[in-house]
Every structure is written in C-alpha cells, then in structure tokens.
Motif scaffolding. Structure first.
Motif, PDB file in Angstrom:
ATOM      1  N   CYS A  42       0.854  -1.203   0.000  1.00 38.77           N
ATOM      2  CA  CYS A  42       0.000   0.000   0.000  1.00 38.77           C
ATOM      3  C   CYS A  42       0.883   1.244   0.000  1.00 38.77           C
ATOM      4  O   CYS A  42       1.817   1.321   0.793  1.00 38.77           O
ATOM      5  N   TYR A  43       0.582   2.202  -0.892  1.00 37.98           N
ATOM      6  CA  TYR A  43       1.220   3.522  -0.786  1.00 37.98           C
ATOM      7  C   TYR A  43       0.551   4.280   0.357  1.00 37.98           C
ATOM      8  O   TYR A  43       1.216   4.890   1.176  1.00 37.98           O
ATOM      9  N   THR A  44      -0.785   4.246   0.359  1.00 38.26           N
ATOM     10  CA  THR A  44      -1.537   4.854   1.456  1.00 38.26           C
ATOM     11  C   THR A  44      -2.294   3.727   2.155  1.00 38.26           C
ATOM     12  O   THR A  44      -2.914   2.899   1.482  1.00 38.26           O
ATOM     13  N   PRO A  65      -4.690  -0.796  -1.129  1.00 33.24           N
ATOM     14  CA  PRO A  65      -3.561  -1.585  -1.638  1.00 33.24           C
ATOM     15  C   PRO A  65      -3.340  -1.361  -3.132  1.00 33.24           C
ATOM     16  O   PRO A  65      -4.295  -1.370  -3.920  1.00 33.24           O
ATOM     17  N   ALA A  66      -2.070  -1.134  -3.507  1.00 33.38           N
ATOM     18  CA  ALA A  66      -1.719  -1.030  -4.924  1.00 33.38           C
ATOM     19  C   ALA A  66      -1.471  -2.433  -5.475  1.00 33.38           C
ATOM     20  O   ALA A  66      -1.642  -2.681  -6.666  1.00 33.38           O
ATOM     21  N   LEU A  67      -1.056  -3.339  -4.597  1.00 30.91           N
ATOM     22  CA  LEU A  67      -0.887  -4.747  -4.976  1.00 30.91           C
ATOM     23  C   LEU A  67      -1.475  -5.614  -3.871  1.00 30.91           C
ATOM     24  O   LEU A  67      -1.337  -5.302  -2.691  1.00 30.91           O
ATOM     25  N   GLY A  96      -1.095  -5.538 -18.231  1.00 29.67           N
ATOM     26  CA  GLY A  96      -2.252  -5.090 -17.452  1.00 29.67           C
ATOM     27  C   GLY A  96      -2.546  -3.645 -17.774  1.00 29.67           C
ATOM     28  O   GLY A  96      -1.688  -2.929 -18.304  1.00 29.67           O
ATOM     29  N   GLY A  97      -3.733  -3.212 -17.429  1.00 23.42           N
ATOM     30  CA  GLY A  97      -4.143  -1.841 -17.732  1.00 23.42           C
ATOM     31  C   GLY A  97      -3.333  -0.835 -16.938  1.00 23.42           C
ATOM     32  O   GLY A  97      -2.567  -1.202 -16.047  1.00 23.42           O
ATOM     33  N   SER A  98      -3.532   0.415 -17.295  1.00 23.28           N
ATOM     34  CA  SER A  98      -2.822   1.475 -16.604  1.00 23.28           C
ATOM     35  C   SER A  98      -3.304   1.543 -15.157  1.00 23.28           C
ATOM     36  O   SER A  98      -4.489   1.430 -14.884  1.00 23.28           O
ATOM     37  N   GLY A  99      -2.384   1.667 -14.213  1.00 18.54           N
ATOM     38  CA  GLY A  99      -2.750   1.741 -12.796  1.00 18.54           C
ATOM     39  C   GLY A  99      -3.001   0.385 -12.168  1.00 18.54           C
ATOM     40  O   GLY A  99      -3.434   0.290 -11.017  1.00 18.54           O
ATOM     41  N   SER A 100      -2.700  -0.693 -12.915  1.00 15.65           N
ATOM     42  CA  SER A 100      -2.976  -2.026 -12.365  1.00 15.65           C
ATOM     43  C   SER A 100      -1.885  -2.487 -11.396  1.00 15.65           C
ATOM     44  O   SER A 100      -2.037  -3.522 -10.753  1.00 15.65           O
ATOM     45  N   GLY A 101      -0.773  -1.729 -11.313  1.00 20.93           N
ATOM     46  CA  GLY A 101       0.254  -2.075 -10.326  1.00 20.93           C
ATOM     47  C   GLY A 101       1.535  -2.624 -10.925  1.00 20.93           C
ATOM     48  O   GLY A 101       2.392  -3.115 -10.188  1.00 20.93           O
ATOM     49  N   LYS A 102       1.716  -2.507 -12.249  1.00 19.46           N
ATOM     50  CA  LYS A 102       2.906  -3.079 -12.902  1.00 19.46           C
ATOM     51  C   LYS A 102       4.191  -2.417 -12.394  1.00 19.46           C
ATOM     52  O   LYS A 102       5.139  -3.101 -12.004  1.00 19.46           O
ATOM     53  N   SER A 103       4.183  -1.080 -12.400  1.00 18.67           N
ATOM     54  CA  SER A 103       5.396  -0.370 -11.967  1.00 18.67           C
ATOM     55  C   SER A 103       5.663  -0.608 -10.499  1.00 18.67           C
ATOM     56  O   SER A 103       6.822  -0.713 -10.079  1.00 18.67           O
ATOM     57  N   THR A 104       4.588  -0.696  -9.712  1.00 16.94           N
ATOM     58  CA  THR A 104       4.759  -0.953  -8.283  1.00 16.94           C
ATOM     59  C   THR A 104       5.438  -2.294  -8.065  1.00 16.94           C
ATOM     60  O   THR A 104       6.384  -2.408  -7.273  1.00 16.94           O
ATOM     61  N   LEU A 105       5.019  -3.307  -8.810  1.00 11.41           N
ATOM     62  CA  LEU A 105       5.618  -4.629  -8.678  1.00 11.41           C
ATOM     63  C   LEU A 105       7.102  -4.576  -9.049  1.00 11.41           C
ATOM     64  O   LEU A 105       7.952  -5.138  -8.361  1.00 11.41           O
TER      65      LEU A 105
HETATM   66  P1  ADP Z   1       0.950   0.814 -13.623  1.00 12.64           P
HETATM   67  O1  ADP Z   1       2.403   0.837 -13.698  1.00 12.64           O
HETATM   68  O2  ADP Z   1       0.365  -0.536 -13.861  1.00 12.64           O
HETATM   69  O3  ADP Z   1       0.308   1.820 -14.493  1.00 12.64           O
HETATM   70  P2  ADP Z   1       1.370   1.693 -10.897  1.00 12.64           P
HETATM   71  O4  ADP Z   1       2.075   0.568 -10.253  1.00 12.64           O
HETATM   72  O5  ADP Z   1       2.168   2.855 -11.304  1.00 12.64           O
HETATM   73  O6  ADP Z   1       0.502   1.153 -12.128  1.00 12.64           O
HETATM   74  O7  ADP Z   1       0.235   2.195  -9.912  1.00 12.64           O
HETATM   75  C1  ADP Z   1      -0.610   1.328  -9.191  1.00 12.64           C
HETATM   76  C2  ADP Z   1      -1.480   2.156  -8.265  1.00 12.64           C
HETATM   77  O8  ADP Z   1      -0.693   2.761  -7.268  1.00 12.64           O
HETATM   78  C3  ADP Z   1      -2.225   3.267  -8.976  1.00 12.64           C
HETATM   79  O9  ADP Z   1      -3.492   3.366  -8.413  1.00 12.64           O
HETATM   80  C4  ADP Z   1      -1.407   4.498  -8.654  1.00 12.64           C
HETATM   81  O10 ADP Z   1      -2.236   5.616  -8.601  1.00 12.64           O
HETATM   82  C5  ADP Z   1      -0.844   4.164  -7.300  1.00 12.64           C
HETATM   83  N1  ADP Z   1       0.480   4.763  -7.132  1.00 12.64           N
HETATM   84  C6  ADP Z   1       1.550   4.606  -7.921  1.00 12.64           C
HETATM   85  N2  ADP Z   1       2.620   5.265  -7.439  1.00 12.64           N
HETATM   86  C7  ADP Z   1       2.203   5.885  -6.312  1.00 12.64           C
HETATM   87  C8  ADP Z   1       2.836   6.719  -5.351  1.00 12.64           C
HETATM   88  N3  ADP Z   1       4.139   7.051  -5.447  1.00 12.64           N
HETATM   89  N4  ADP Z   1       2.095   7.171  -4.322  1.00 12.64           N
HETATM   90  C9  ADP Z   1       0.801   6.826  -4.199  1.00 12.64           C
HETATM   91  N5  ADP Z   1       0.155   6.043  -5.063  1.00 12.64           N
HETATM   92  C10 ADP Z   1       0.829   5.562  -6.116  1.00 12.64           C
END
Ligand code: ADP
Ligand code: MG
Length: 579
Positions: A353-355, A359-361, A378-387
């Motif tokens: 969770c960022y907040t 949960p982002a993942l 996965g779609g935009s905002g699905s959590g790829k970059s977070t993973l």
């Molecule tokens: P993707 O890469 O699949 O587009 P992200 O992993 O970037 O998705 O984001 C997943 C979720 O986490 C989104 O809802 C995004 O808004 C949120 N998010 C990403 N980065 C941050 C951050 N630094 N702080 C808070 N929320 C974030």
C-alpha cells in the motif's frame, strides 16, 4: 529566535566536515593570506604616522626627524605595501579556488553516497542551488570573513592604539561618537542571515520550476501552453527577485546606517580636535588631521565587522542547510544481496500500500524461474510499476514475501540488490561523451566483452558505421531512441547482472523499433528478465516463458501466451481489443 544549546552543538558537529574542506591542506595558505592582510593594515597605520610627521614638519612643530628621513621611511613603507599586495594577488584567489573546489567536491561526493531510494524522494533543486548560488554566498561570507575579520580587527585596534598614543581626550571623544554606528549596525546585522536563507529557499524553488519547464519543453510547445508556462515562470521569477530585493535592502540599510553614523562621528571628532588645538593642549594640526584619518580607519571596521559577521552567519546557515539535506539517515541494516540467482524469485501473498487501506498490490503469488523471460501486462494503474519497484528493493514495507533464492528483499542492505539486478528505464541516462564511455561508464572492460555486449544489444550496425568513439552528444542527442535503449541493454549486459528488469522501456519508441529492442531482450541467454510491457504484439508475446496479467493490483491470470488465449479470460479480451 535563539536555538537551544544542544541543538546548536549538534548543528556545529554536522557542519564540521564541510568547514574542514576549506582548510584541508590549505592551512599554510590561510596563514599566509592572514599575514599579508595584517601586514597591509600595519603598513597603512604606519603611513598615517608618517603623514603626521610630515604635516608637523611643515607646521614647524617639534619634529624628531628630518624631511629626508621621513620621506625615506614613507617610501620604504610604500614599497613594502606594493610587494605585499603583489603577493596577495597571487595567494588570495588560490586559497578561494582550492577551498571552494574541495567544498563542492565533498558535497558532491556525499550526494553520490546517498541511497538510490533516499535520493529518489528528494528534490535535486536543493543540491543544484547548494552547489551554485549558495556556494558563491558561502565563499563570500565564510572564506572572505576568515581573512577580512582579523584584518579589520587589527585595523581597529591599531588605529585606536595610535589615537590613544596621540591624545587621550580626543580618543575618548572618538569612542563616544563611534558607539553610535556600532550599535546601529549590530542591531541590523542579525536580520541579514534570515534574509539570505529566504533567498536561498526561493532560488531553490525557482530552479525546481525551471528544470520542470525545460524538461517539458516539447509538451509545452505541442499544447501551445507557452503563455501559461510564462505565467508560472514570471511568478517564480518575481518571488526570487523579491527575496533578493529584501536581502539587498537589509544589506543596504545596514551599510547606510553605518556610513551616516560614521560620517557624523568623523565630523564630531574634527570639531573636537580643532577645539583642543585652539586650547593648545598638545594637540597639533598634524595630529588633528591624522586623527580624522585614524578615526576613518577605526570606523571602517566598525562598519565592516557587523556586516562581515552577518555574512558569515548567513554562510553558516547555508552550509547547515546543505549538511541537513545530506545528513545520512540511519540506513536500514541487512545482509548484502547475493550476486547470483540460482533458483528464482518468488512472491508469496505479496501486498503493498502507498496509502494505508488502499492496496496497490494484493496477495500476489508467483514464481520467476532463473534464466527465463517474463512479461507483466495489465491496464494502466494495475500495479505493474509498483511490482517492478518492489522487485528492485525500491519500496519497503510490503507484506507477504518477496524472495530472491528464498531470501527476503527486505533483509538485504539497501542498494546492494543492484549487484544482482539491472533496471532499464524509459529514459536512459546518457552523458556528453563517447559511446564507449557511455557503455562502460568508465570501468575497464575487455574489448571482446564490449564487442559481445554491443552485438547482443543490437548496436553492431551503429558501432560498425560510427565507431565506439563517436560522440553521444548532450543527453545522448546524437542517438535515436532505439539506440539509447540498446545502450541501456548493453550496459546491463556488461554489468553481467543475472536479473534484468524493464518498465515499459520501449514505450517511447515507434512500434517497429520497440519490437526490435524487445526482441534483443528476448534473445538474451542466461539472464532472468521481467519486462513490463503495454504493447501486446503476438510474435513477441509467444516467446515469453510466462505472462503475468495484473488487474486492479491483483494477479488476474498467468501462463504462456497459448494457455492464456485458450482460457479466453481477461488477457484474451485485452489482447483482442489491442489488435
Ligand atoms: P501501472 O504501472 O500498472 O500503471 P502503478 O504501479 O504505477 O501502475 O500504480 C498502481 C497504483 O498505485 C495506482 O493506483 C497508482 O495511482 C498508485 N500509485 C503509484 N505510485 C504511487 C505513489 N508514489 N504514491 C501513491 N500512489 C501511487
Ligand atoms: Mg507504470
């Protein structure tokens, strides 16, 4: 507001290594500069005495020396001043050059020692202004003060001593008159430090804004947003100029108050001198005239010292600001990450969770086997970059398990995971240098290994045509987008890290180039690759050992391309929509 004593002591301790940079190997130079300054001041004082002798000789008073003797002494003094001044010309700037060079080198080295994750959360503008405009203020305030302050103190003590020697009543009058400018400047001096810090903060905001606007130049142009952007610029520019204006005003108020009070004091002493001379109290014409000169010499330090002290305080505030930004946070401990991946990477109920509460993942479970190649879609905002960021160790505080060969990522020393992984970003860091230096980042790489990496990354044709010594240009502007990505691939091959991660590395490239670069990644052997991709290209997707499909932070599906298509689920619909 005065700080508590322990806080001040801590601040002094924190700034100490920065101050030490000014003196490292420079102590003889500092001493020489000081000696020169003191010699010049002493010569000036002696010249005043010589002048008094000359005037009283002319006035027919009881002179001790002949004209020839006085002239010879004054000539000698002048000649020595010329010599000492010439020496100061050579030595002074050398001290500044060495001291400031070391200070900035030290600050930059401290920046490079920061952890990747700590740095990512900071504004680079802090460092930009600390190493440019603030550094200039530090040089002016701290270094100049180092030599000027003792010089001014000697000037004050010397002229005051000579005055006492000439006449006690005149000196007492002078002291009473000089108290005024001293008090006035001391009171105003404290304000300057606050103004200087406010200006530095504004400068930093300005730099941050400028950097953003210039980075987004093409976007601004394409949206025709020049006017709006100009508004942002003008507002910030105005704020910097206002802060500078306030600083300048405070500075000028201090100097005005001092000089008006100084002039009043000088006039007062002249009147007193004439009055005493008329009463024949032993005060001669020569003494009265020289007294005015000595008074000027004594008042100059009174004006300068508070200003110097305020500049010094302001400089220390700026050093403290830099030291605070560079203070090494207590790093989370841990063991060094391994340098090889034998089994693979496992996620077990991985959540992040960022907040809190969103949960982002959520509950990811999967395995990336060593040496294989995986896609994350996965779609935009699905959590790829977070993973991907979790995989680089860039995000801590996950729940569940994220294991490299069975060892938790959170148990590794920060940054040590970079021994195991290379990350290819969308924007590749390239500097104005040769292709070879950009590839090797200045480490010694055997030619055969370099040639191999160049071939594997698909840079063979470029190197054949232009050579390894071709200039990349500022930010790599002489290379195409695809070539830049290939440089990034070649770099990670040269580092020989067993894991390669890429987050939409080819997103900025046209479809054909993107395919070529991705193919180069797919063709690598013996490297575990996890590539986030949004281009659903069948020929490429078929080559991955596994595809992970994320949806709203959850693992919706996973498997090979054929298996996922046969499932006719979420991936199937994503893929068919994309075609
Ligand atoms: P993707 O890469 O699949 O587009 P992200 O992993 O970037 O998705 O984001 C997943 C979720 O986490 C989104 O809802 C995004 O808004 C949120 N998010 C990403 N980065 C941050 C951050 N630094 N702080 C808070 N929320 C974030
Ligand atoms: Mg992303």
């Amino acid at each position: 507001m005065r700080q508590a004593a322990p806080q001040r002591a801590q601040q002094r301790l924190r700034r100490k290594p920065y101050i030490q940079q000014f003196f490292r190997g420079n102590r003889p130079l500092v001493a020489l500069c000081l000696l020169i300054r003191l010699a010049i001041v002493a010569a000036n004082l002696a010249l005043s005495w010589g002048m008094q002798q000359l005037i009283d000789l002319a006035a027919g008073g009881s002179a001790r020396f002949t004209l020839g003797q006085v002239a010879a002494m004054n000539g000698l003094l002048l000649a020595s001043m010329v010599g000492v001044s010439a020496l100061s010309y050579a030595v002074g700037p050398l001290l500044y050059r060495r001291a400031m060079g070391q200070y900035r080198d030290y600050a930059f080295r401290r920046i490079t020692q920061k952890g990747v994750n700590a740095f990512a959360q900071e504004s680079t503008a802090t460092y930009l202004s600390a190493l440019t405009s603030d550094a200039a203020a530090v040089e002016n305030g701290y270094l100049k003060c180092l030599v000027d302050l003792p010089g001014q103190l000697l000037l004050f003590a010397g002229s005051f001593g000579l005055m006492l020697w000439y006449s006690l009543p005149l000196t007492l009058g002078a002291a009473a008159l000089a108290a005024l400018p001293l008090a006035a400047s001391l009171l105003a001096g404290g304000r300057l430090a606050g103004r200087e810090r406010a200006l530095s903060d504004e400068n930093e905001r300005f730099l941050r804004m400028l950097k953003e606007l210039l980075t987004g130049f093409s976007v601004i142009k394409s949206f025709g947003a020049e006017q709006a952007v100009f508004g942002i610029f003008a507002r910030s520019n105005g704020q910097v100029q206002t802060a500078k204006c306030r600083r300048d005003r405070t500075r000028s108020a201090i100097s005005n108050i001092s000089s008006i009070a100084g002039a009043a004091a000088q006039l007062g002493i002249m009147l007193l001198g004439v009055w005493l001379a008329l009463r024949s109290t032993g005060v001669t014409a020569g003494i009265t005239i020289v007294f005015v000169q000595l008074m000027g010499m004594a008042i100059d330090p009174i004006q300068q010292i508070p200003q110097l002290w305020a500049d010094r305080k302001a400089a220390l505030t700026l050093i403290d600001k830099l030291a605070a930004a560079l203070e090494s946070q207590p790093q989370p401990g841990g063991a060094p990450a391994p340098t090889a991946l034998r089994q693979g990477i496992r996620l077990e109920n991985l959540s992040f969770c960022y907040t809190p509460g969103t949960p982002a993942l959520q509950n990811l479970c999967c395995t990336f086997e060593a040496g294989k190649c995986y896609a994350i879609v996965g779609g935009s905002g699905s959590g790829k970059s977070t993973l991907l960021q979790l995989l680089t160790g860039g995000l801590r505080g996950y729940t569940g398990s994220l294991l490299y060969d069975g060892r938790q990522v959170s148990s590794f020393l920060p940054d040590s995971l970079f021994r195991l992984i290379s990350v290819i970003q969308q924007s590749v860091f390239l500097f104005d240098g040769t292709l070879r230096d950009n590839l090797t980042l200045f480490s010694a790489v055997p030619d055969a290994q370099l040639a191999g990496a160049v071939q594997q990354a698909g840079l063979g044709a470029l190197v054949a045509a232009r050579g390894l010594d071709t200039a990349c240009g500022e930010g790599g502007q002489n290379l195409s987008g695809g070539e830049r990505q290939r440089v990034a691939i070649a770099r990670s091959l040269l580092r020989q890290t067993p894991v390669l991660l890429a987050d939409e590395a080819t997103a900025a490239l046209d479809a054909a180039t993107s395919c070529e670069v991705t193919q180069a990644l797919l063709d690598l052997e013996g490297v575990t690759r996890i590539l986030v991709t949004h281009r659903l290209e069948e020929t490429l997707l078929r080559q991955y050992d596994g595809i992970l499909v994320l949806k709203n932070g959850r693992l919706a599906e996973s498997g090979t391309f054929e298996a996922l298509m046969a499932q006719k689920g979420y991936f199937y619909s994503l893929f068919t929509v994309a075609q």
